[in-house]
Motif scaffolding. Sequence first.
Motif, PDB file in Angstrom:
ATOM      1  N   ALA A  91       0.833  -1.205   0.000  1.00 38.00           N
ATOM      2  CA  ALA A  91       0.000   0.000   0.000  1.00 38.00           C
ATOM      3  C   ALA A  91       0.866   1.253   0.000  1.00 38.00           C
ATOM      4  CB  ALA A  91      -0.923   0.004   1.213  1.00 38.00           C
ATOM      5  N   GLY A  92       0.564   2.175  -0.902  1.00 35.34           N
ATOM      6  CA  GLY A  92       1.352   3.394  -0.984  1.00 35.34           C
ATOM      7  C   GLY A  92       0.598   4.498  -1.691  1.00 35.34           C
ATOM      8  N   ASP A 106      -0.989  16.586   4.243  1.00 34.54           N
ATOM      9  CA  ASP A 106      -0.327  15.877   3.149  1.00 34.54           C
ATOM     10  C   ASP A 106       0.784  14.979   3.690  1.00 34.54           C
ATOM     11  OD1 ASP A 106      -1.884  17.202   1.260  1.00 34.54           O
ATOM     12  OD2 ASP A 106      -0.373  18.740   0.863  1.00 34.54           O
ATOM     13  N   PHE A 107       1.606  15.555   4.553  1.00 34.81           N
ATOM     14  CA  PHE A 107       2.725  14.815   5.138  1.00 34.81           C
ATOM     15  C   PHE A 107       2.217  13.579   5.883  1.00 34.81           C
ATOM     16  CE2 PHE A 107       5.638  13.862   8.606  1.00 34.81           C
ATOM     17  CZ  PHE A 107       6.881  13.866   7.986  1.00 34.81           C
ATOM     18  N   ASP A 108       1.210  13.766   6.708  1.00 40.19           N
ATOM     19  CA  ASP A 108       0.686  12.656   7.497  1.00 40.19           C
ATOM     20  C   ASP A 108       0.115  11.555   6.617  1.00 40.19           C
ATOM     21  OD1 ASP A 108       1.432  13.898   9.830  1.00 40.19           O
ATOM     22  OD2 ASP A 108      -0.578  14.655  10.309  1.00 40.19           O
ATOM     23  N   ARG A 109      -0.561  11.917   5.529  1.00 40.98           N
ATOM     24  CA  ARG A 109      -1.134  10.920   4.623  1.00 40.98           C
ATOM     25  C   ARG A 109      -0.033  10.088   3.967  1.00 40.98           C
ATOM     26  NH1 ARG A 109      -4.217  13.775   0.207  1.00 40.98           N
ATOM     27  NH2 ARG A 109      -4.615  11.658  -0.510  1.00 40.98           N
ATOM     28  N   VAL A 110       1.013  10.770   3.487  1.00 47.55           N
ATOM     29  CA  VAL A 110       2.072  10.077   2.759  1.00 47.55           C
ATOM     30  C   VAL A 110       2.918   9.220   3.696  1.00 47.55           C
ATOM     31  CG1 VAL A 110       4.141  10.391   1.360  1.00 47.55           C
ATOM     32  CG2 VAL A 110       2.122  11.806   0.931  1.00 47.55           C
ATOM     33  N   ILE A 111       3.353   9.800   4.803  1.00 47.63           N
ATOM     34  CA  ILE A 111       4.143   9.038   5.770  1.00 47.63           C
ATOM     35  C   ILE A 111       3.294   7.923   6.381  1.00 47.63           C
ATOM     36  CG2 ILE A 111       5.396   9.138   7.956  1.00 47.63           C
ATOM     37  CD1 ILE A 111       6.921  10.449   5.672  1.00 47.63           C
ATOM     38  N   GLY A 112       2.050   8.231   6.667  1.00 48.68           N
ATOM     39  CA  GLY A 112       1.169   7.248   7.291  1.00 48.68           C
ATOM     40  C   GLY A 112       0.966   6.015   6.446  1.00 48.68           C
TER      41      GLY A 112
END
Length: 254
Positions: A91-92, A106-112
Amino acid sequence: MRLSGKKALVTGSSRGIGREIALRFAREGADVAVNYRGHAEEAEAVARAIEGVGRRAVILRADVSRTGDCERLVAEAWQALGSLDILVNNAGMEVQAPFEAVTEADFDRVIGTNLKGTFFVSQAVVRRWLKHERPGRIVNISSVHEELSFPGHAAYCAAKGGVRMLTRDLAVELGGRGIAVNAIAPGAIETDINRDVTADPKGRAQLLARIPLQRLGQPGDVAAIALFLASDEAAYVTGSTYFVDGGMTWFHQE
Protein backbone atom coordinates in the motif's frame (compact mmCIF):
# COMPACT_ATOMS: atom_id res chain seq x y z
CA MET A 1 4.27 -24.42 -7.50
CA ARG A 2 6.64 -22.28 -5.46
CA LEU A 3 4.14 -21.13 -2.82
CA SER A 4 2.05 -24.26 -2.47
CA GLY A 5 0.13 -24.21 0.82
CA LYS A 6 1.35 -20.73 1.81
CA LYS A 7 -0.87 -17.93 3.05
CA ALA A 8 -0.17 -14.31 2.17
CA LEU A 9 -1.44 -10.85 3.01
CA VAL A 10 -0.83 -8.20 0.33
CA THR A 11 -1.73 -4.66 1.34
CA GLY A 12 -3.10 -2.35 -1.33
CA SER A 13 -3.81 -5.28 -3.64
CA SER A 14 -6.95 -4.13 -5.43
CA ARG A 15 -4.97 -2.48 -8.24
CA GLY A 16 -1.57 -2.07 -9.85
CA ILE A 17 1.50 -3.78 -8.45
CA GLY A 18 -0.33 -5.20 -5.43
CA ARG A 19 -2.97 -6.77 -7.64
CA GLU A 20 -0.37 -8.46 -9.81
CA ILE A 21 1.53 -9.76 -6.76
CA ALA A 22 -1.66 -11.22 -5.28
CA LEU A 23 -2.52 -12.95 -8.55
CA ARG A 24 1.03 -14.25 -9.07
CA PHE A 25 1.09 -15.68 -5.56
CA ALA A 26 -2.23 -17.41 -6.13
CA ARG A 27 -1.07 -18.94 -9.41
CA GLU A 28 1.92 -20.31 -7.48
CA GLY A 29 -0.30 -21.99 -4.86
CA ALA A 30 -0.90 -19.37 -2.13
CA ASP A 31 -4.14 -18.35 -0.48
CA VAL A 32 -4.29 -14.56 -0.38
CA ALA A 33 -5.84 -11.85 1.79
CA VAL A 34 -6.67 -8.96 -0.56
CA ASN A 35 -6.56 -5.57 1.15
CA TYR A 36 -8.08 -2.37 -0.19
CA ARG A 37 -8.97 1.06 1.14
CA GLY A 38 -11.26 2.61 -1.44
CA HIS A 39 -11.69 0.32 -4.45
CA ALA A 40 -14.06 -2.43 -3.36
CA GLU A 41 -15.12 -3.54 -6.85
CA GLU A 42 -11.52 -3.95 -7.97
CA ALA A 43 -10.73 -5.95 -4.82
CA GLU A 44 -13.68 -8.22 -5.51
CA ALA A 45 -12.41 -8.79 -9.06
CA VAL A 46 -8.97 -9.75 -7.71
CA ALA A 47 -10.57 -12.18 -5.27
CA ARG A 48 -12.61 -13.78 -8.06
CA ALA A 49 -9.46 -14.22 -10.13
CA ILE A 50 -7.68 -15.86 -7.20
CA GLU A 51 -10.58 -18.23 -6.66
CA GLY A 52 -10.56 -18.88 -10.41
CA VAL A 53 -7.16 -20.56 -10.10
CA GLY A 54 -8.36 -22.71 -7.21
CA ARG A 55 -7.02 -20.73 -4.24
CA ARG A 56 -8.79 -19.08 -1.33
CA ALA A 57 -9.22 -15.33 -1.17
CA VAL A 58 -10.49 -13.02 1.53
CA ILE A 59 -11.24 -9.33 0.95
CA LEU A 60 -10.37 -6.96 3.79
CA ARG A 61 -10.92 -3.21 3.89
CA ALA A 62 -8.38 -1.29 5.98
CA ASP A 63 -6.55 2.03 5.96
CA VAL A 64 -2.99 1.11 6.89
CA SER A 65 -2.22 4.68 7.97
CA ARG A 66 -4.34 3.92 11.07
CA THR A 67 -2.70 1.65 13.61
CA GLY A 68 -6.05 0.22 14.70
CA ASP A 69 -6.76 -0.80 11.13
CA CYS A 70 -3.32 -2.42 10.87
CA GLU A 71 -4.00 -4.70 13.82
CA ARG A 72 -7.54 -5.49 12.70
CA LEU A 73 -6.38 -6.26 9.15
CA VAL A 74 -3.80 -8.78 10.33
CA ALA A 75 -6.16 -10.33 12.88
CA GLU A 76 -8.88 -10.82 10.27
CA ALA A 77 -6.47 -12.15 7.64
CA TRP A 78 -4.95 -14.60 10.15
CA GLN A 79 -8.36 -15.82 11.26
CA ALA A 80 -9.76 -16.16 7.74
CA LEU A 81 -6.77 -18.02 6.31
CA GLY A 82 -5.77 -19.89 9.46
CA SER A 83 -2.33 -18.23 9.66
CA LEU A 84 0.03 -16.16 7.53
CA ASP A 85 3.39 -17.06 6.01
CA ILE A 86 4.03 -14.00 3.84
CA LEU A 87 3.39 -10.29 4.20
CA VAL A 88 3.75 -7.88 1.29
CA ASN A 89 3.60 -4.23 2.34
CA ASN A 90 2.51 -2.71 -0.94
CA ALA A 91 0.00 0.00 0.00
CA GLY A 92 1.35 3.39 -0.98
CA MET A 93 0.43 6.85 -2.17
CA GLU A 94 2.02 10.20 -3.01
CA VAL A 95 1.04 13.85 -2.99
CA GLN A 96 2.77 16.18 -5.42
CA ALA A 97 3.51 19.65 -4.10
CA PRO A 98 6.49 22.02 -3.82
CA PHE A 99 8.26 21.53 -0.51
CA GLU A 100 7.16 24.93 0.79
CA ALA A 101 3.53 24.11 0.05
CA VAL A 102 3.33 20.67 1.71
CA THR A 103 0.72 20.69 4.47
CA GLU A 104 0.78 18.69 7.66
CA ALA A 105 -2.21 16.73 6.36
CA ASP A 106 -0.33 15.88 3.15
CA PHE A 107 2.73 14.81 5.14
CA ASP A 108 0.69 12.66 7.50
CA ARG A 109 -1.13 10.92 4.62
CA VAL A 110 2.07 10.08 2.76
CA ILE A 111 4.14 9.04 5.77
CA GLY A 112 1.17 7.25 7.29
CA THR A 113 0.44 5.05 4.29
CA ASN A 114 3.97 4.39 3.04
CA LEU A 115 5.98 4.13 6.26
CA LYS A 116 3.73 3.99 9.31
CA GLY A 117 1.54 1.37 7.67
CA THR A 118 4.53 -0.75 6.71
CA PHE A 119 5.81 -0.54 10.29
CA PHE A 120 2.59 -1.43 12.11
CA VAL A 121 1.25 -4.07 9.73
CA SER A 122 4.65 -5.75 9.98
CA GLN A 123 4.57 -5.47 13.75
CA ALA A 124 1.13 -7.08 13.96
CA VAL A 125 2.25 -10.00 11.78
CA VAL A 126 5.61 -10.44 13.50
CA ARG A 127 4.00 -10.57 16.94
CA ARG A 128 1.95 -13.54 15.79
CA TRP A 129 4.92 -15.28 14.19
CA LEU A 130 6.93 -14.90 17.38
CA LYS A 131 4.04 -16.05 19.57
CA HIS A 132 3.56 -19.20 17.51
CA GLU A 133 7.30 -19.65 16.85
CA ARG A 134 6.75 -19.52 13.11
CA PRO A 135 9.14 -18.32 10.40
CA GLY A 136 7.95 -15.75 7.90
CA ARG A 137 8.72 -13.54 4.93
CA ILE A 138 8.15 -9.80 4.66
CA VAL A 139 8.47 -8.04 1.31
CA ASN A 140 8.28 -4.24 1.42
CA ILE A 141 7.47 -2.38 -1.77
CA SER A 142 9.68 0.68 -1.63
CA SER A 143 10.67 2.87 -4.60
CA VAL A 144 13.70 4.05 -6.51
CA HIS A 145 13.04 7.24 -4.58
CA GLU A 146 14.55 5.69 -1.49
CA GLU A 147 17.74 6.56 -3.41
CA LEU A 148 16.76 9.14 -6.03
CA SER A 149 15.61 12.66 -5.24
CA PHE A 150 12.15 13.53 -6.58
CA PRO A 151 11.46 17.29 -6.45
CA GLY A 152 7.87 17.97 -5.51
CA HIS A 153 7.63 14.71 -3.56
CA ALA A 154 9.71 15.35 -0.42
CA ALA A 155 7.41 13.46 1.93
CA TYR A 156 7.29 10.46 -0.41
CA CYS A 157 11.10 10.33 -0.61
CA ALA A 158 11.34 10.59 3.19
CA ALA A 159 8.84 7.76 3.58
CA LYS A 160 10.59 5.45 1.15
CA GLY A 161 13.99 6.24 2.69
CA GLY A 162 12.44 5.15 5.97
CA VAL A 163 11.22 1.91 4.39
CA ARG A 164 14.79 1.20 3.23
CA MET A 165 16.20 1.46 6.75
CA LEU A 166 13.23 -0.30 8.35
CA THR A 167 13.83 -3.23 5.99
CA ARG A 168 17.49 -3.45 6.95
CA ASP A 169 16.88 -3.05 10.67
CA LEU A 170 14.14 -5.68 10.84
CA ALA A 171 16.24 -8.10 8.78
CA VAL A 172 18.98 -7.90 11.42
CA GLU A 173 16.66 -7.88 14.43
CA LEU A 174 14.41 -10.73 13.29
CA GLY A 175 16.77 -12.93 11.30
CA GLY A 176 17.57 -15.11 14.28
CA ARG A 177 13.86 -15.86 14.65
CA GLY A 178 13.53 -17.19 11.12
CA ILE A 179 11.97 -14.05 9.66
CA ALA A 180 13.42 -12.66 6.42
CA VAL A 181 12.74 -9.05 5.43
CA ASN A 182 13.51 -7.66 1.99
CA ALA A 183 12.35 -4.82 -0.23
CA ILE A 184 11.68 -4.10 -3.88
CA ALA A 185 12.29 -0.63 -5.31
CA PRO A 186 10.25 -0.22 -8.49
CA GLY A 187 11.06 2.49 -10.97
CA ALA A 188 8.69 3.74 -13.67
CA ILE A 189 5.96 1.10 -13.69
CA GLU A 190 2.82 1.47 -15.79
CA THR A 191 0.24 1.90 -13.04
CA ASP A 192 -2.31 4.56 -12.09
CA ILE A 193 0.20 6.39 -9.90
CA ASN A 194 2.31 7.19 -12.99
CA ARG A 195 -0.54 7.78 -15.43
CA ASP A 196 -0.16 11.57 -15.62
CA VAL A 197 3.39 11.18 -16.92
CA THR A 198 3.04 8.08 -19.06
CA ALA A 199 -0.11 9.32 -20.83
CA ASP A 200 1.66 12.46 -22.05
CA PRO A 201 3.81 11.67 -25.13
CA LYS A 202 6.45 14.27 -24.28
CA GLY A 203 6.67 13.22 -20.64
CA ARG A 204 6.80 9.56 -21.61
CA ALA A 205 9.64 10.20 -24.07
CA GLN A 206 11.62 12.12 -21.46
CA LEU A 207 11.13 9.31 -18.98
CA LEU A 208 12.18 6.61 -21.43
CA ALA A 209 15.34 8.58 -22.21
CA ARG A 210 16.43 7.97 -18.59
CA ILE A 211 15.82 4.19 -18.68
CA PRO A 212 18.62 2.08 -20.20
CA LEU A 213 16.24 -0.77 -21.07
CA GLN A 214 14.12 1.75 -23.02
CA ARG A 215 10.73 0.68 -21.76
CA LEU A 216 8.43 1.22 -18.82
CA GLY A 217 8.12 -1.57 -16.31
CA GLN A 218 4.99 -3.67 -15.91
CA PRO A 219 3.44 -4.79 -12.61
CA GLY A 220 4.47 -8.31 -13.51
CA ASP A 221 8.12 -7.30 -13.47
CA VAL A 222 7.75 -6.42 -9.80
CA ALA A 223 5.57 -9.43 -9.00
CA ALA A 224 8.26 -11.78 -10.33
CA ILE A 225 10.77 -10.49 -7.76
CA ALA A 226 8.16 -10.55 -4.99
CA LEU A 227 7.50 -14.21 -5.80
CA PHE A 228 11.21 -15.01 -5.60
CA LEU A 229 11.58 -13.25 -2.24
CA ALA A 230 8.51 -15.04 -0.85
CA SER A 231 9.67 -18.46 -2.01
CA ASP A 232 12.21 -20.95 -0.70
CA GLU A 233 14.53 -19.88 -3.52
CA ALA A 234 15.33 -16.80 -1.41
CA ALA A 235 16.02 -18.78 1.76
CA TYR A 236 19.38 -17.04 2.30
CA VAL A 237 18.28 -13.53 1.31
CA THR A 238 17.42 -10.86 3.87
CA GLY A 239 18.03 -7.14 4.30
CA SER A 240 18.25 -6.58 0.55
CA THR A 241 16.54 -4.15 -1.79
CA TYR A 242 16.00 -5.24 -5.38
CA PHE A 243 15.75 -2.39 -7.89
CA VAL A 244 13.23 -3.12 -10.64
CA ASP A 245 13.74 -0.01 -12.73
CA GLY A 246 15.26 -0.88 -16.10
CA GLY A 247 18.54 0.63 -14.91
CA MET A 248 17.12 4.08 -14.19
CA THR A 249 18.57 4.50 -10.71
CA TRP A 250 22.18 4.21 -11.81
CA PHE A 251 21.80 5.90 -15.19
CA HIS A 252 24.16 8.80 -15.83
CA GLN A 253 25.14 10.37 -19.11
CA GLU A 254 27.72 13.08 -19.62
